[in-house]
Design an enzyme around this catalytic site. Structure first.
Site, PDB file in Angstrom:
ATOM      1  N   CYS A   5       7.354  29.979  -5.596  1.00  0.00           N
ATOM      2  CA  CYS A   5       8.268  30.646  -6.527  1.00  0.00           C
ATOM      3  C   CYS A   5       8.818  29.603  -7.484  1.00  0.00           C
ATOM      4  CB  CYS A   5       9.394  31.321  -5.737  1.00  0.00           C
ATOM      5  SG  CYS A   5      10.399  32.467  -6.698  1.00  0.00           S
TER       6      CYS A   5
ATOM      7  N   GLU B 198      18.100  13.114   1.853  1.00  0.00           N
ATOM      8  CA  GLU B 198      18.809  14.148   1.095  1.00  0.00           C
ATOM      9  C   GLU B 198      19.602  13.558  -0.063  1.00  0.00           C
ATOM     10  OE1 GLU B 198      18.092  17.083   1.309  1.00  0.00           O
ATOM     11  OE2 GLU B 198      17.283  17.360   3.321  1.00  0.00           O
TER      12      GLU B 198
ATOM     13  N   TYR C 185      25.442  21.376  -0.073  1.00  0.00           N
ATOM     14  CA  TYR C 185      24.004  21.335   0.156  1.00  0.00           C
ATOM     15  C   TYR C 185      23.636  20.342   1.255  1.00  0.00           C
ATOM     16  CZ  TYR C 185      19.273  19.882   0.035  1.00  0.00           C
ATOM     17  OH  TYR C 185      18.022  19.550   0.469  1.00  0.00           O
TER      18      TYR C 185
ATOM     19  N   CYS D  33      10.320  41.991  -3.874  1.00  0.00           N
ATOM     20  CA  CYS D  33      11.023  41.176  -4.875  1.00  0.00           C
ATOM     21  C   CYS D  33      11.495  42.055  -6.031  1.00  0.00           C
ATOM     22  CB  CYS D  33      10.097  40.078  -5.383  1.00  0.00           C
ATOM     23  SG  CYS D  33      10.838  39.044  -6.667  1.00  0.00           S
TER      24      CYS D  33
ATOM     25  N   ASP E 232      19.951  24.872  -2.900  1.00  0.00           N
ATOM     26  CA  ASP E 232      19.618  23.898  -3.931  1.00  0.00           C
ATOM     27  C   ASP E 232      18.996  24.647  -5.102  1.00  0.00           C
ATOM     28  OD1 ASP E 232      17.133  24.613  -2.963  1.00  0.00           O
ATOM     29  OD2 ASP E 232      16.305  22.617  -3.289  1.00  0.00           O
TER      30      ASP E 232
END
Length: 343
Positions: free
Chosen positions: A186, A31, A114, A202, A132
DNA sequence: CATCCGTGGGA
DNA sequence: TTCCCAAGGAT
């Protein structure tokens, strides 16, 4: 929405080196490396890192310089320095037990909302949503949110939405799923709306605003800086200095530096303005380059010099050129040294 | 809170 | 060429 994303993920997930792993050390390393870093860039660094520091004890007992050498070229060098500090705290102050709660993780250096959400959900099944760049994009599109995402209020709002969406019994699975979904399906450019399992719900798709989400309000100004580096090359030895923590390239090494307020193209002008009273037998412009940082444009000149220019430079260190590879350098200096010594 | 902190890739 | 930004965080 949650279940549809999980379903999408089961078919489309990427195979990544740190995936299907609940070891907090492994997840933490991945991460931190991936902060503001594309996965393709991060993977080789992750492998190098784990090979050199296979567990948190080895990291806690490492030297700053060897750690930065692993990090060399990746950028945001404070990430590495913070990791070393946090590893020492966990190993020596916390009985080598990795904190497992979101709030406790947040207290550690280099771990923000995060990363705390990622570690606590993936490794310890806490129901906190990761937010994020991918999640900002997916959620602002799905809910057609037009508030600028770089404002604190919007961030809070989206974090709350993200938290409510973590209903799955494996929160870490869902969190990784929505990030993969944002990255592959996306995505920013040419999202695959035609085959999207969420397109019926959406709001941006209905409103035809997909390509305008997310909204950002900032425009940033790139400050120019002029760096003059001097290679004082004397019988296969060069002078290097270590940068401090106050500025760019924290704790990395560089050549003797004079920063000027304009660009110099001739030796005479530079000498006249900055070392009029010093004796320099030979000085020559070797290389010019520009280098872009996120907020600065660096105009860099490399000069060959014969007098050693000792006086204005502190902490200086003379090394043999065979030792260059042992020191972490910023990218442009690394490039220059390669050009200069590989001829 | 706005700004700082790297580098590489894509449009 | 120039701009945006990528599994963000610290100050």
């Amino acid at each position: 929405m949650t279940e549809q994303i999980i379903k999408w993920y089961n078919k489309n997930k990427r195979d990544l080196p740190w995936r299907d792993n609940k070891d907090p050390y492994i997840i933490w390393v991945s991460e931190i490396i991936l902060q503001q870093t594309q996965i393709k860039t991060g993977i080789p660094y992750f492998k190098k890192f784990i090979k050199k520091f296979p567990n948190i004890e080895s990291l806690a007992n490492s030297q700053e310089k060897e750690l930065l050498k692993i990090w060399e070229g990746l950028g945001y060098y404070n990430r590495a320095l913070n990791m070393l500090e946090t590893a020492k705290i966990i190993v020596f102050n916390l009985n080598n037990i990795f904190p497992n709660k979101y709030q406790d993780l947040l207290k550690l250096k280099g771990i923000g909302s995060y990363t705390a959400a990622a570690i606590s959900s993936i490794c310890f099944d806490q129901k906190i949503g990761v937010v994020d760049g991918n999640v900002y994009r997916v959620l602002t599109r799905y809910y057609n949110i037009e508030d600028p995402i770089n404002q604190i209020g919007t961030k809070r709002k989206i974090q709350e939405i993200a938290n409510k969406l973590v209903t799955h019994k494996k929160p870490g699975l869902y969190n990784q799923a929505i990030m993969d979904f944002g990255s592959i399906q996306c995505k920013k450019h040419e999202p695959k709306c035609d085959i999207c399992p969420l397109k019926n719900k959406c709001k941006s798709f209905k409103a035809n605003t997909v390509k305008f989400r997310p909204v950002k309000s900032n425009k940033k100004y790139q400050k120019k800086r002029y760096l003059n580096y001097f290679i004082c090359c004397n019988k296969k030895k060069i002078i290097i200095n270590q940068r401090d923590s106050s500025n760019i390239w924290k704790k990395l090494y560089e050549l003797p530096l004079i920063e000027t307020n304009k660009e110099y193209s001739t030796i005479e002008a530079l000498q006249n303005d900055y070392f009029k009273n010093k004796k320099v037998s030979k000085m020559q412009l070797l290389q010019k380059m520009t280098h872009h940082l996120s907020h600065q444009k660096l105009i860099i000149s490399f000069w060959l010099i014969e007098s050693q220019l000792n006086e204005p430079i502190l902490k200086q260190k003379m090394i043999h050129i065979s030792e260059i590879q042992n020191f972490p350098f910023p990218k442009p200096i690394q490039k220059f040294l390669q050009l200069f010594f590989n001829k």
